[in-house]
Design a protein around this motif. Sequence first.
Motif, mmCIF file in Angstrom:
data_model
loop_
_atom_site.group_PDB
_atom_site.id
_atom_site.type_symbol
_atom_site.label_atom_id
_atom_site.label_comp_id
_atom_site.label_asym_id
_atom_site.label_seq_id
_atom_site.Cartn_x
_atom_site.Cartn_y
_atom_site.Cartn_z
ATOM 1 N N TYR A 50 0.838 -1.194 0.000
ATOM 2 C CA TYR A 50 0.000 0.000 0.000
ATOM 3 C C TYR A 50 0.875 1.247 0.000
ATOM 4 N N LYS A 51 0.412 2.284 -0.704
ATOM 5 C CA LYS A 51 1.028 3.595 -0.680
ATOM 6 C C LYS A 51 0.091 4.548 0.062
ATOM 7 N N PHE A 84 1.513 14.314 -2.453
ATOM 8 C CA PHE A 84 2.820 13.874 -1.979
ATOM 9 C C PHE A 84 2.764 12.449 -1.425
ATOM 10 N N SER A 85 3.739 11.614 -1.788
ATOM 11 C CA SER A 85 3.866 10.278 -1.203
ATOM 12 C C SER A 85 4.323 10.414 0.242
ATOM 13 N N GLU A 100 4.646 3.883 3.005
ATOM 14 C CA GLU A 100 4.423 2.622 2.296
ATOM 15 C C GLU A 100 4.341 1.497 3.325
ATOM 16 N N ASP A 151 -3.626 3.576 -0.926
ATOM 17 C CA ASP A 151 -3.916 3.021 -2.245
ATOM 18 C C ASP A 151 -3.156 1.703 -2.422
ATOM 19 N N THR A 188 7.792 5.708 6.357
ATOM 20 C CA THR A 188 7.588 6.938 5.627
ATOM 21 C C THR A 188 8.575 6.993 4.463
ATOM 22 N N VAL A 189 8.235 7.814 3.464
ATOM 23 C CA VAL A 189 9.083 7.935 2.272
ATOM 24 C C VAL A 189 9.247 9.409 1.919
ATOM 25 N N LYS A 203 -0.686 8.640 0.608
ATOM 26 C CA LYS A 203 -0.395 9.963 0.047
ATOM 27 C C LYS A 203 -1.094 11.053 0.855
ATOM 28 N N TYR A 204 -0.366 12.171 1.020
ATOM 29 C CA TYR A 204 -0.926 13.372 1.610
ATOM 30 C C TYR A 204 -1.042 14.388 0.484
ATOM 31 N N SER A 219 -1.045 -0.760 -4.316
ATOM 32 C CA SER A 219 -0.140 -0.548 -5.443
ATOM 33 C C SER A 219 0.423 -1.843 -6.022
#
Length: 259
Positions: free
Chosen positions: A39-40, A46-47, A50, A243, A76-77, A42-43, A245
């Motif tokens: 799963y990803k 912005f990613s 994960e 989301d 976090t990424v 996003k804010y 992925s």
Amino acid sequence: MKKYYIVLILITCFNHAFSQEKAYKTKEVAFQAGEQITYKLKYGIFSAAEAVIKVENSPLKFDGHPALHINTTAKTVGTFNLLFKVRNEYHSYIDPVTLLPYYYSETRQESSYRHSDKVTFNHDTNVITADKGKFPFKGDVFDFLSCYYFARNIDVSNLKIGETLELHYFLEDGIHALTITFMGREQVKCGLGTFNCLKFNPTIIPGRIFRKNSKLYLWITDDKNRIPIKAHVELIVGSLVMDLSQASGLKYPLNPVKK
């Protein structure tokens, strides 16, 4: 429970399920060893983070019983590593038939905060033993990983729009309950395509990052896999989207809607 926001949002997205008191598990298990899903988070554009979840056959046995090992890493990424770096790992060992947990452990590194826990579930005596003590319980109680996988095996054939159900899980300092409302069926797009989904609205407790009227919506594939493919949660400022992925090793084909 302390509020370490990014990881709690990840956990919230993965946790929402139904208790066995109001819904029943299907006879056929929806997943198998070898499954891996990613799963990803996003804010806005912005990613942010994960999470990777794997299911494996475990060499460990519990009171002579075999177990499935569920392993999850969450991190976090990108820029979010500078704002609030997260490197978390979770392990759950579950009965492959009942899907109830035998043992759970976590190691969390969230900015300067460090936390670990080891949790044993005794379903004969109805006592959970964790690093912070012993916790008696009634009914079926899960850790958040086993709760997520149990949820995928709930018989949803008789769910009605507006029906509210409940889950119970242990995390860090006690047993917690959340409610979730079935909102109906929708087609939803994720990183792997568009899918027919069941839509749910879990409750949110207002706080420093959630508005009083913040909403969380969760979409789960309306097929034998029952995989959450998307979640959307409103914050005081902006929103977060989870989301799906990647997915491999599934027990059943993942069939997107053909356009």
